[in-house]
Scaffold this motif. Structure first.
Motif, PDB file in Angstrom:
ATOM      1  N   ILE A 135     -21.240 -17.507   7.836  1.00  0.00           N
ATOM      2  CA  ILE A 135     -21.427 -17.213   6.414  1.00  0.00           C
ATOM      3  C   ILE A 135     -21.862 -18.481   5.671  1.00  0.00           C
ATOM      4  N   ASN A 173     -14.784  -4.413   3.339  1.00  0.00           N
ATOM      5  CA  ASN A 173     -13.334  -4.173   3.311  1.00  0.00           C
ATOM      6  C   ASN A 173     -12.681  -4.735   2.065  1.00  0.00           C
ATOM      7  N   VAL A 174     -13.024  -5.983   1.747  1.00  0.00           N
ATOM      8  CA  VAL A 174     -12.367  -6.629   0.611  1.00  0.00           C
ATOM      9  C   VAL A 174     -12.754  -5.920  -0.688  1.00  0.00           C
ATOM     10  N   LEU A 190      -8.140  -0.243  -4.427  1.00  0.00           N
ATOM     11  CA  LEU A 190      -6.872   0.437  -4.144  1.00  0.00           C
ATOM     12  C   LEU A 190      -5.705  -0.188  -4.894  1.00  0.00           C
ATOM     13  N   ASN A 212      -9.773 -11.785   5.488  1.00  0.00           N
ATOM     14  CA  ASN A 212      -8.986 -10.543   5.395  1.00  0.00           C
ATOM     15  C   ASN A 212      -9.158  -9.654   6.613  1.00  0.00           C
ATOM     16  N   VAL A 213     -10.402  -9.482   7.021  1.00  0.00           N
ATOM     17  CA  VAL A 213     -10.659  -8.561   8.131  1.00  0.00           C
ATOM     18  C   VAL A 213     -10.052  -9.125   9.420  1.00  0.00           C
ATOM     19  N   TYR A 225       0.813  -1.223   0.000  1.00  0.00           N
ATOM     20  CA  TYR A 225       0.000   0.000   0.000  1.00  0.00           C
ATOM     21  C   TYR A 225       0.845   1.270   0.000  1.00  0.00           C
ATOM     22  N   VAL A 239     -17.988  -0.457  11.858  1.00  0.00           N
ATOM     23  CA  VAL A 239     -18.311  -1.676  12.604  1.00  0.00           C
ATOM     24  C   VAL A 239     -19.464  -1.410  13.585  1.00  0.00           C
ATOM     25  N   HIS A 268     -12.962   3.031  10.667  1.00  0.00           N
ATOM     26  CA  HIS A 268     -13.296   1.622  10.682  1.00  0.00           C
ATOM     27  C   HIS A 268     -14.205   1.280  11.857  1.00  0.00           C
ATOM     28  N   VAL A 276     -18.759  -6.410   7.392  1.00  0.00           N
ATOM     29  CA  VAL A 276     -17.657  -5.447   7.249  1.00  0.00           C
ATOM     30  C   VAL A 276     -16.499  -6.080   6.468  1.00  0.00           C
ATOM     31  N   GLY A 277     -16.296  -7.394   6.638  1.00  0.00           N
ATOM     32  CA  GLY A 277     -15.262  -8.088   5.877  1.00  0.00           C
ATOM     33  C   GLY A 277     -15.521  -7.976   4.377  1.00  0.00           C
ATOM     34  N   ALA A 278     -16.775  -8.172   3.976  1.00  0.00           N
ATOM     35  CA  ALA A 278     -17.126  -8.053   2.558  1.00  0.00           C
ATOM     36  C   ALA A 278     -16.906  -6.623   2.078  1.00  0.00           C
ATOM     37  N   ILE A 289     -17.187 -16.850  12.308  1.00  0.00           N
ATOM     38  CA  ILE A 289     -17.732 -16.030  11.215  1.00  0.00           C
ATOM     39  C   ILE A 289     -17.814 -16.838   9.922  1.00  0.00           C
ATOM     40  N   GLY A 332     -13.362 -12.193   2.482  1.00  0.00           N
ATOM     41  CA  GLY A 332     -13.544 -10.926   3.196  1.00  0.00           C
ATOM     42  C   GLY A 332     -13.416 -11.123   4.699  1.00  0.00           C
ATOM     43  N   ALA A 333     -14.038 -12.181   5.214  1.00  0.00           N
ATOM     44  CA  ALA A 333     -13.949 -12.483   6.649  1.00  0.00           C
ATOM     45  C   ALA A 333     -12.511 -12.806   7.044  1.00  0.00           C
ATOM     46  N   TRP A 350     -19.036  -8.371  11.648  1.00  0.00           N
ATOM     47  CA  TRP A 350     -17.720  -8.612  11.045  1.00  0.00           C
ATOM     48  C   TRP A 350     -17.844  -9.253   9.670  1.00  0.00           C
ATOM     49  N   ALA A 351     -18.785 -10.177   9.535  1.00  0.00           N
ATOM     50  CA  ALA A 351     -18.963 -10.830   8.230  1.00  0.00           C
ATOM     51  C   ALA A 351     -19.295  -9.784   7.171  1.00  0.00           C
ATOM     52  N   GLU A 375     -10.742  -2.653  -0.682  1.00  0.00           N
ATOM     53  CA  GLU A 375      -9.321  -2.874  -0.953  1.00  0.00           C
ATOM     54  C   GLU A 375      -9.060  -3.228  -2.421  1.00  0.00           C
ATOM     55  N   GLU A 376     -10.053  -3.856  -3.048  1.00  0.00           N
ATOM     56  CA  GLU A 376      -9.919  -4.124  -4.480  1.00  0.00           C
ATOM     57  C   GLU A 376      -9.798  -2.821  -5.289  1.00  0.00           C
ATOM     58  N   LEU A 391     -13.879  -6.569  -7.988  1.00  0.00           N
ATOM     59  CA  LEU A 391     -15.186  -6.399  -7.345  1.00  0.00           C
ATOM     60  C   LEU A 391     -15.631  -4.959  -7.539  1.00  0.00           C
TER      61      LEU A 391
END
Lengths: 210, 210
Positions: free
Chosen positions: A195, B169-170, B176, A169-170, A117, B136, B132, B165-167, A191, A166-167, B162-163, B173-174, B183
């Motif tokens: 899912i 986040n990913v 960046l 990664n977080v 990054y 959450v 962040h 927020v994980g989606a 988690i 995603g789970a 979290w499940a 991040e895609e 995605l």
């Protein structure tokens, strides 16, 4: 090549390890660009030829830091590939093992994030995406297996893989913070279960009691 | 304070904007530490006093870059708070709006990741976690509402948040990466739907046809 080992380091793999640890710490705190070979060898308590012997250069020690876990990561994927069993269990095992690898390599993972990054800093090219792509590919492969076997309902395997990754990664990124992580291994497993419960076919309530 | 505006910049908010863009580009490519005020003003085509007038210092322009989207982010959260409706719809709207904010601020988000994961570089403290944590917290609040209303089955609201927020986040991040993201917004919305389908109460197949 062992004949060319510099004097005083015969069989001393501890020096190699100290160099890797010092480089990791300095690259992380100071950044790659401003860290010098002199600083790395001073921190490791060895002389410059020892670094050149093991790694060739600053670029060499950096690439070794980045590549070494990749070997273990790929070996683990190969091993997972040979396993049998249901998709759900294999997905859990796969992501759990990768998570444990991250836990043993938190420092290297943090440096990977910084290099990925952060500004380029003149560091040699390293394909960070390879890790992530391999995770996504392997999870998608198992999701497809789960759909084919009727363990999961049919759906878009890419989306299902992304939800799981995603789970992962977080949970991984929580380990890279300065504060205590809010998610641990057990949390990640819960988690993933949560899912995948949504992937299961609607329970076919046979009207057996009628 | 407009009286103290330097000569030649009266009412010229374009100069301010150019300074922000130049600083963002230089901090991203070169890193914060090695970027100088001289380079920023040269890239923006203004004189040093213009930077000092608007931002006070290099630290000031950096903090403005980091804080400016936070204001819009918090305003959006407040607005979301006033909305009514089901938890599922509100969660989708919330994460979709934040994702769109990220899309309009990809450069700033990338710099945030670089500063958060990278070496400190002597930059002034900025609470990146605030973004962040607020995401959450807000998602968990809506998940709890969904459970209370029977829209979601009961479960651990932290894990459910979290499940989701994980989606998010990913998908963020895609955006960046240097390569095209795998995605997009529609993908994120599909994945959120997929995850929440698993939160729904098991359909109560009343044995009405018996």
């Amino acid at each position: 090549m062992t004949e060319e080992q510099p004097a005083g380091t015969q069989g001393n793999t501890q020096a190699r390890q100290r160099l890797l640890e010092s480089a990791l710490r300095l690259f992380t705190i100071k950044g790659y660009a401003t860290t010098t070979v002199r600083e790395i060898v001073a921190a490791a308590g060895v002389s410059k030829p020892v670094l050149y012997y093991y790694f060739g250069s600053k670029e060499g020690i950096y690439l070794e830091l980045m590549q070494e876990p990749l070997g273990r990561f790929e070996a683990m994927l190969l091993e997972m590939f040979r396993e049998t069993g249901g998709a759900r269990g294999r997905i859990i095992t796969l992501l759990d093992r990768i998570f444990q690898l991250v836990l043993t390599e938190v420092g290297v993972t943090r440096l990977m994030y910084a290099m990925y990054y952060g500004p380029p800093q003149g560091a040699p090219y390293f394909d960070f995406e390879a890790y992530h792509e391999k995770i996504v590919e392997n999870v998608r492969f198992l999701v497809e297996q789960g759909i084919a076997d009727g363990e999961f309902q049919s759906g878009n395997p890419d989306d299902m893989a992304w939800a799981l990754v995603g789970a992962f990664n977080v949970a991984m990124e929580e380990q890279l913070c300065d504060r205590p992580p809010r998610l641990d291994r057990q949390g990640l497993l819960r988690i993933l279960d949560l899912i995948m419960a949504g992937f299961e076919p609607q329970r076919n309530k046979e009207t057996e009691r009628c």
